[in-house]
Design an enzyme around this catalytic site. Structure first.
Site, mmCIF file in Angstrom:
data_model
loop_
_atom_site.group_PDB
_atom_site.id
_atom_site.type_symbol
_atom_site.label_atom_id
_atom_site.label_comp_id
_atom_site.label_asym_id
_atom_site.label_seq_id
_atom_site.Cartn_x
_atom_site.Cartn_y
_atom_site.Cartn_z
ATOM 1 N N GLY A 13 -16.850 48.428 -9.415
ATOM 2 C CA GLY A 13 -15.541 48.782 -8.870
ATOM 3 C C GLY A 13 -16.309 48.455 -6.888
ATOM 4 O O GLY A 13 -16.781 48.782 -6.542
ATOM 5 N N ARG A 84 -16.176 43.778 -13.093
ATOM 6 C CA ARG A 84 -16.983 44.920 -14.910
ATOM 7 C C ARG A 84 -17.655 44.050 -15.586
ATOM 8 O O ARG A 84 -17.958 44.838 -16.311
ATOM 9 C CB ARG A 84 -16.298 46.042 -15.236
ATOM 10 C CG ARG A 84 -15.201 47.015 -13.898
ATOM 11 C CD ARG A 84 -15.511 48.681 -14.346
ATOM 12 N NE ARG A 84 -15.023 49.205 -13.373
ATOM 13 C CZ ARG A 84 -15.346 50.034 -12.261
ATOM 14 N NH1 ARG A 84 -16.633 49.538 -12.712
ATOM 15 N NH2 ARG A 84 -14.923 50.984 -11.654
ATOM 16 N N ASP A 116 -24.337 52.209 -10.804
ATOM 17 C CA ASP A 116 -25.350 51.994 -12.542
ATOM 18 C C ASP A 116 -25.537 51.072 -12.845
ATOM 19 O O ASP A 116 -25.973 50.341 -13.968
ATOM 20 C CB ASP A 116 -25.237 53.546 -13.340
ATOM 21 C CG ASP A 116 -23.583 53.580 -13.564
ATOM 22 O OD1 ASP A 116 -22.543 53.288 -12.851
ATOM 23 O OD2 ASP A 116 -23.030 55.054 -14.216
ATOM 24 N N THR A 138 -21.441 52.614 -4.504
ATOM 25 C CA THR A 138 -19.542 53.544 -5.357
ATOM 26 C C THR A 138 -19.610 55.100 -4.787
ATOM 27 O O THR A 138 -20.315 55.953 -4.218
ATOM 28 C CB THR A 138 -20.466 53.982 -6.996
ATOM 29 O OG1 THR A 138 -19.425 54.820 -7.507
ATOM 30 C CG2 THR A 138 -22.027 54.624 -6.912
ATOM 31 N N ILE A 139 -18.136 55.371 -4.803
ATOM 32 C CA ILE A 139 -18.194 56.267 -4.533
ATOM 33 C C ILE A 139 -17.938 57.289 -4.923
ATOM 34 O O ILE A 139 -18.327 58.241 -4.340
ATOM 35 C CB ILE A 139 -15.914 56.157 -4.333
ATOM 36 C CG1 ILE A 139 -16.140 55.355 -5.227
ATOM 37 C CG2 ILE A 139 -15.604 54.968 -3.464
ATOM 38 C CD1 ILE A 139 -13.923 56.019 -5.763
ATOM 39 N N ASP A 140 -18.768 57.785 -6.382
ATOM 40 C CA ASP A 140 -19.511 58.682 -6.860
ATOM 41 C C ASP A 140 -20.374 58.727 -6.536
ATOM 42 O O ASP A 140 -20.289 59.900 -6.472
ATOM 43 C CB ASP A 140 -19.982 57.739 -8.683
ATOM 44 C CG ASP A 140 -18.303 57.663 -8.914
ATOM 45 O OD1 ASP A 140 -16.288 57.187 -8.688
ATOM 46 O OD2 ASP A 140 -18.084 56.723 -10.445
ATOM 47 N N ASP A 142 -23.102 59.057 -7.784
ATOM 48 C CA ASP A 142 -23.667 59.480 -8.521
ATOM 49 C C ASP A 142 -24.632 58.667 -8.786
ATOM 50 O O ASP A 142 -25.741 59.044 -10.415
ATOM 51 C CB ASP A 142 -22.443 59.400 -10.307
ATOM 52 C CG ASP A 142 -22.541 57.821 -10.160
ATOM 53 O OD1 ASP A 142 -22.911 57.440 -9.825
ATOM 54 O OD2 ASP A 142 -21.934 57.880 -11.074
ATOM 55 N N MET A 182 -11.426 60.647 -7.621
ATOM 56 C CA MET A 182 -12.188 59.995 -8.168
ATOM 57 C C MET A 182 -13.950 60.476 -8.812
ATOM 58 O O MET A 182 -13.894 61.704 -8.152
ATOM 59 C CB MET A 182 -12.230 58.502 -7.979
ATOM 60 C CG MET A 182 -11.446 57.564 -8.683
ATOM 61 S SD MET A 182 -11.473 55.467 -7.487
ATOM 62 C CE MET A 182 -9.729 55.066 -9.026
ATOM 63 N N ARG A 184 -15.741 59.943 -11.866
ATOM 64 C CA ARG A 184 -16.711 60.034 -13.270
ATOM 65 C C ARG A 184 -16.870 60.741 -13.502
ATOM 66 O O ARG A 184 -16.440 62.170 -13.402
ATOM 67 C CB ARG A 184 -17.477 59.002 -13.323
ATOM 68 C CG ARG A 184 -16.548 57.602 -13.445
ATOM 69 C CD ARG A 184 -16.756 56.597 -14.193
ATOM 70 N NE ARG A 184 -16.513 55.306 -14.895
ATOM 71 C CZ ARG A 184 -16.786 54.112 -14.643
ATOM 72 N NH1 ARG A 184 -17.524 54.337 -14.296
ATOM 73 N NH2 ARG A 184 -15.658 52.991 -14.766
HETATM 74 O O1 F6P Z 1 -16.736 54.526 -10.540
HETATM 75 C C1 F6P Z 1 -16.133 54.181 -8.876
HETATM 76 C C2 F6P Z 1 -14.701 54.438 -10.107
HETATM 77 O O2 F6P Z 1 -14.273 54.311 -8.616
HETATM 78 C C3 F6P Z 1 -14.316 55.513 -10.549
HETATM 79 O O3 F6P Z 1 -14.774 57.301 -9.226
HETATM 80 C C4 F6P Z 1 -13.106 55.508 -11.456
HETATM 81 O O4 F6P Z 1 -13.991 56.269 -12.787
HETATM 82 C C5 F6P Z 1 -13.431 54.507 -11.988
HETATM 83 O O5 F6P Z 1 -14.290 53.563 -11.053
HETATM 84 C C6 F6P Z 1 -12.529 53.127 -11.922
HETATM 85 O O6 F6P Z 1 -12.791 51.887 -12.180
HETATM 86 P P1 F6P Z 1 -11.645 50.461 -12.201
HETATM 87 O O7 F6P Z 1 -12.133 50.248 -11.160
HETATM 88 O O8 F6P Z 1 -11.985 49.970 -13.514
HETATM 89 O O9 F6P Z 1 -10.443 50.850 -13.087
#
Ligand code: F6P
Length: 370
Positions: A13, A84, A116, A138-140, A142, A182, A184
């Protein structure tokens, strides 16, 4: 003398902070003074669209120099594009093609900026002998071994600004607002975004919530005379005995379902039980957009420089990290397959469903180190 060629890609992402990191990888690699000190000449090429760009290399390579990247640190997203794509996808393994293309492109080293998923590919390639270093994003937030991942602070800023706006309309109408973030399976965005915006309640994936208690806390607040409540809920949070809300059940190449919808569900439940006018808002991709905040620009800069420092010292298979106030590094194997999540015991208040209300432990009061 042949210059060493460094490739750089961004995967997973997008988020704010990627472009500052790319800029500083380039600037640091091509810095005349440093090149003289290192006795080594580098050139840098950008690889478009993450790992996809190493599967199909036709038109995916962009030479990068200081002129090209000069202004990039001001902009969000990634100028190199992302995807991805998983070269080790069990259903379509393209890892041999990636390795062959790395040789074909004569890449002496690779800088991968990702979370990750992207870094798990970097780890596998590294085990196959490819010289790789990683930069955490990552904005998460994690990822293990690092206290910071690019994009997080900008996303928290977005959450804070949007909630500031929401409060105005929520208060005018005496409404409850459930705001979905967001993240995850990690609650950092909800927790720190909720703390920054002074949310009434924060619900995180690390601690299942009771819907009865949510309703009770709202009703109690109203009895105390509040006009509005902001409840921040992480996309991965779930009610006790329930399951995570999935908005798209098709798995991506890394096996993830797309999460989403918990705020809408929770708002309906609160309204049904309390009869208070309740609305929901999913902040969704807004959290990944916008220009990088000052912190992401600086951290992108430091991470980019550190990645080249590692390469200059022939240190590979490592992730650049930020730990206890210092830029450092950690082997991929310490990072991959683990997850940095909110520690409920020390960082969350399970009674109030909110951030902690005491911070300094007994040991510190008594002057002893923790
Ligand atoms: O890992 C970053 C993130 O923004 C998560 O917070 C979210 O669940 C996911 O990516 C969304 O993924 P996509 O861009 O594939 O919709």
């Amino acid at each position: 003398m042949r210059k060493s060629r460094i490739g750089i890609l961004t995967g997973g992402g997008d988020c704010a902070g990627l472009n500052p990191a790319i800029k500083w990888v380039v600037k640091s690699a091509l810095d005349e003074r440093l090149m003289a000190e290192r006795g080594k000449q580098y050139e840098v090429v950008g690889i478009k669209d993450g790992w996809k760009g190493l599967i199909d290399i036709e038109s995916s390579i962009v030479p990068l120099d200081e002129k090209v990247v000069r202004t990039w640190d001001r902009y969000g997203g990634t100028m190199l594009g992302t995807s991805r794509t998983n070269p080790y996808n069990p259903g379509n393994d393209c890892s041999k093609t990636v390795i062959a293309n790395i040789e074909k492109l004569e890449l002496d080293a690779l800088v991968t900026i990702g979370g990750d998923d992207t870094l798990s590919v970097a780890h596998k390639l590294s085990k196959e002998g490819i010289k790789i270093v990683g930069i955490p994003k990552t904005i998460d937030k994690d990822l293990c071994e690092t206290d910071y991942t690019l994009g997080f602070e900008t996303a928290v800023e977005v959450i804070t600004e949007e909630i500031d706006r929401l409060r105005i309309t929520a208060d005018s109408h005496k409404r409850v607002f459930v705001v979905e973030t967001m993240g995850r399976d990690a609650g950092w965005l909800a927790l720190e975004g909720g703390e920054s915006s002074g949310a009434f309640m924060i619900l995180i994936p690390e601690y299942d919530f009771s819907i009865e208690k949510v309703n009770r806390l709202v009703m109690d607040a109203r009895k105390d005379g509040t006009r509005h409540e902001i409840i921040v809920v992480a996309e991965g949070a779930k009610p006790s005995g329930g399951t995570q809300s999935i908005c798209e059940s098709t798995e991506d190449a890394f096996g993830h379902n797309r999460l989403g919808g918990i705020a809408e569900w929770l708002a309906a439940e609160i309204h049904r039980n309390t009869k208070i006018d309740t609305r929901s808002l999913n902040l969704s991709y807004l959290q990944r957009g916008g220009n990088p905040c000052a912190y992401d620009r600086r951290m992108g800069r430091y991470f980019g420089i550190a990645a080249i420092d590692l390469i200059a010292h022939h240190r590979y298979g490592l992730l650049v990290c930020y730990r206890n106030g210092k830029i450092t590094s950690s082997p991929f194997e310490n990072v991959i397959g683990r997850m940095n999540r909110v520690n409920v015991d020390t960082q969350y208040d399970v009674d109030r469903y909110n951030g902690r209300h005491t911070i300094i432990g007994k040991e510190m009061h008594s002057g002893k180190p923790e």
